[in-house]
Design a protein around this motif. Structure first.
Motif, PDB file in Angstrom:
ATOM      1  N   VAL A  66      -4.220   7.988   7.638  1.00 43.47           N
ATOM      2  CA  VAL A  66      -5.572   7.457   7.809  1.00 43.47           C
ATOM      3  C   VAL A  66      -6.340   7.551   6.490  1.00 43.47           C
ATOM      4  O   VAL A  66      -6.371   8.603   5.857  1.00 43.47           O
ATOM      5  N   THR A  67      -6.950   6.430   6.106  1.00 45.39           N
ATOM      6  CA  THR A  67      -7.775   6.367   4.907  1.00 45.39           C
ATOM      7  C   THR A  67      -9.135   5.826   5.302  1.00 45.39           C
ATOM      8  O   THR A  67      -9.224   4.861   6.046  1.00 45.39           O
ATOM      9  N   ASN A  68     -10.183   6.457   4.786  1.00 44.16           N
ATOM     10  CA  ASN A  68     -11.540   5.999   5.077  1.00 44.16           C
ATOM     11  C   ASN A  68     -11.949   4.986   4.013  1.00 44.16           C
ATOM     12  O   ASN A  68     -11.866   5.260   2.825  1.00 44.16           O
ATOM     13  N   TRP A  69     -12.387   3.798   4.465  1.00 46.80           N
ATOM     14  CA  TRP A  69     -12.814   2.710   3.597  1.00 46.80           C
ATOM     15  C   TRP A  69     -14.319   2.520   3.725  1.00 46.80           C
ATOM     16  O   TRP A  69     -14.875   2.650   4.804  1.00 46.80           O
ATOM     17  N   GLU A  70     -14.952   2.155   2.621  1.00 50.36           N
ATOM     18  CA  GLU A  70     -16.380   1.859   2.599  1.00 50.36           C
ATOM     19  C   GLU A  70     -16.557   0.350   2.449  1.00 50.36           C
ATOM     20  O   GLU A  70     -15.916  -0.278   1.605  1.00 50.36           O
ATOM     21  N   PHE A  71     -17.419  -0.230   3.293  1.00 50.34           N
ATOM     22  CA  PHE A  71     -17.678  -1.664   3.262  1.00 50.34           C
ATOM     23  C   PHE A  71     -19.150  -1.925   2.977  1.00 50.34           C
ATOM     24  O   PHE A  71     -20.013  -1.368   3.645  1.00 50.34           O
ATOM     25  N   GLU A  72     -19.406  -2.766   1.986  1.00 43.60           N
ATOM     26  CA  GLU A  72     -20.775  -3.161   1.655  1.00 43.60           C
ATOM     27  C   GLU A  72     -21.092  -4.470   2.366  1.00 43.60           C
ATOM     28  O   GLU A  72     -20.291  -5.403   2.364  1.00 43.60           O
ATOM     29  N   LEU A  73     -22.259  -4.504   2.986  1.00 42.22           N
ATOM     30  CA  LEU A  73     -22.768  -5.707   3.635  1.00 42.22           C
ATOM     31  C   LEU A  73     -23.947  -6.235   2.824  1.00 42.22           C
ATOM     32  O   LEU A  73     -24.271  -5.700   1.771  1.00 42.22           O
ATOM     33  N   GLY A  74     -24.610  -7.245   3.345  1.00 43.31           N
ATOM     34  CA  GLY A  74     -25.837  -7.735   2.738  1.00 43.31           C
ATOM     35  C   GLY A  74     -26.983  -6.786   3.036  1.00 43.31           C
ATOM     36  O   GLY A  74     -26.801  -5.702   3.604  1.00 43.31           O
ATOM     37  N   SER A  75     -28.184  -7.206   2.697  1.00 43.82           N
ATOM     38  CA  SER A  75     -29.359  -6.383   2.979  1.00 43.82           C
ATOM     39  C   SER A  75     -29.643  -6.390   4.480  1.00 43.82           C
ATOM     40  O   SER A  75     -29.313  -7.358   5.172  1.00 43.82           O
ATOM     41  N   PRO A  76     -30.240  -5.331   5.002  1.00 43.67           N
ATOM     42  CA  PRO A  76     -30.581  -5.329   6.428  1.00 43.67           C
ATOM     43  C   PRO A  76     -31.427  -6.533   6.838  1.00 43.67           C
ATOM     44  O   PRO A  76     -31.181  -7.132   7.889  1.00 43.67           O
ATOM     45  N   ASN A  77     -32.378  -6.931   6.004  1.00 44.99           N
ATOM     46  CA  ASN A  77     -33.221  -8.073   6.311  1.00 44.99           C
ATOM     47  C   ASN A  77     -32.390  -9.359   6.422  1.00 44.99           C
ATOM     48  O   ASN A  77     -32.555 -10.146   7.349  1.00 44.99           O
ATOM     49  N   GLY A  78     -31.482  -9.561   5.481  1.00 40.30           N
ATOM     50  CA  GLY A  78     -30.616 -10.737   5.509  1.00 40.30           C
ATOM     51  C   GLY A  78     -29.685 -10.721   6.714  1.00 40.30           C
ATOM     52  O   GLY A  78     -29.437 -11.758   7.337  1.00 40.30           O
ATOM     53  N   LEU A  79     -29.172  -9.547   7.052  1.00 41.45           N
ATOM     54  CA  LEU A  79     -28.295  -9.429   8.224  1.00 41.45           C
ATOM     55  C   LEU A  79     -29.064  -9.754   9.508  1.00 41.45           C
ATOM     56  O   LEU A  79     -28.541 -10.452  10.392  1.00 41.45           O
ATOM     57  N   MET A  80     -30.293  -9.279   9.618  1.00 40.82           N
ATOM     58  CA  MET A  80     -31.089  -9.553  10.815  1.00 40.82           C
ATOM     59  C   MET A  80     -31.370 -11.047  10.962  1.00 40.82           C
ATOM     60  O   MET A  80     -31.367 -11.571  12.073  1.00 40.82           O
ATOM     61  N   ARG A  81     -31.569 -11.739   9.831  1.00 38.12           N
ATOM     62  CA  ARG A  81     -31.790 -13.194   9.892  1.00 38.12           C
ATOM     63  C   ARG A  81     -30.558 -13.917  10.415  1.00 38.12           C
ATOM     64  O   ARG A  81     -30.651 -15.032  10.910  1.00 38.12           O
ATOM     65  N   GLN A  82     -29.391 -13.284  10.303  1.00 36.14           N
ATOM     66  CA  GLN A  82     -28.148 -13.877  10.797  1.00 36.14           C
ATOM     67  C   GLN A  82     -27.774 -13.374  12.185  1.00 36.14           C
ATOM     68  O   GLN A  82     -26.697 -13.661  12.679  1.00 36.14           O
ATOM     69  N   GLY A  83     -28.656 -12.591  12.803  1.00 38.30           N
ATOM     70  CA  GLY A  83     -28.405 -12.139  14.166  1.00 38.30           C
ATOM     71  C   GLY A  83     -27.897 -10.716  14.317  1.00 38.30           C
ATOM     72  O   GLY A  83     -27.684 -10.247  15.425  1.00 38.30           O
TER      73      GLY A  83
END
Length: 134
Positions: A66-83
């Protein structure tokens, strides 16, 4: 005394003004579009904060390591605009993520799409190009 205080305040204001430059980066400075990955695993942590939301996933390889991976998303505001909501990803959810690996070879990925636990595939709001526009 007064001039020393003004000097300290001026330096402090300069540092505060420069903070956004340190906090943000271009996609190509950190990630390699040619190093794409598709990983499936269990969400261990979600960080819903600026400038980018992040989440962490435990991924098992073929040898059950098991390996722990880190994932970067967009900004919270941008994510909320996408649902997206704060509850779109929760600890314990099993997800599948596609994205681009960090140039330094670390277990860091700029996510492009995420297949959520409910089976819905969503754009991750990353700084990479939106796959829906291709």
């Amino acid at each position: 005394m007064k001039s020393n205080l003004l000097g300290v305040l001026a330096v402090g204001a300069g540092l505060v003004a420069a903070m956004p430059m340190f906090a943000h980066h271009s996609f190509s400075a950190e990630y390699d579009r040619a190093k794409t990955v598709e990983l499936k695993g269990t969400v261990t942590k979600v960080e819903w904060m600026n400038p980018h939301a992040r989440f962490y996933v435990d991924v098992k390889d073929d040898a059950s390591k098991v390996t722990n991976w880190e994932f970067e998303l967009g900004s919270p505001n941008g994510l909320m605009r996408q649902g997206w909501t704060k509850n779109s990803l929760k600890e314990g959810d099993v997800v599948q993520v596609n994205g681009s690996r960090a140039k330094d070879g670390s277990n860091l990925v700029n996510a492009s799409t995420v297949m959520l636990a409910n089976g819905k595939k969503v754009f991750a709001g990353s700084s990479a190009e939106d796959p829906a526009t291709k």
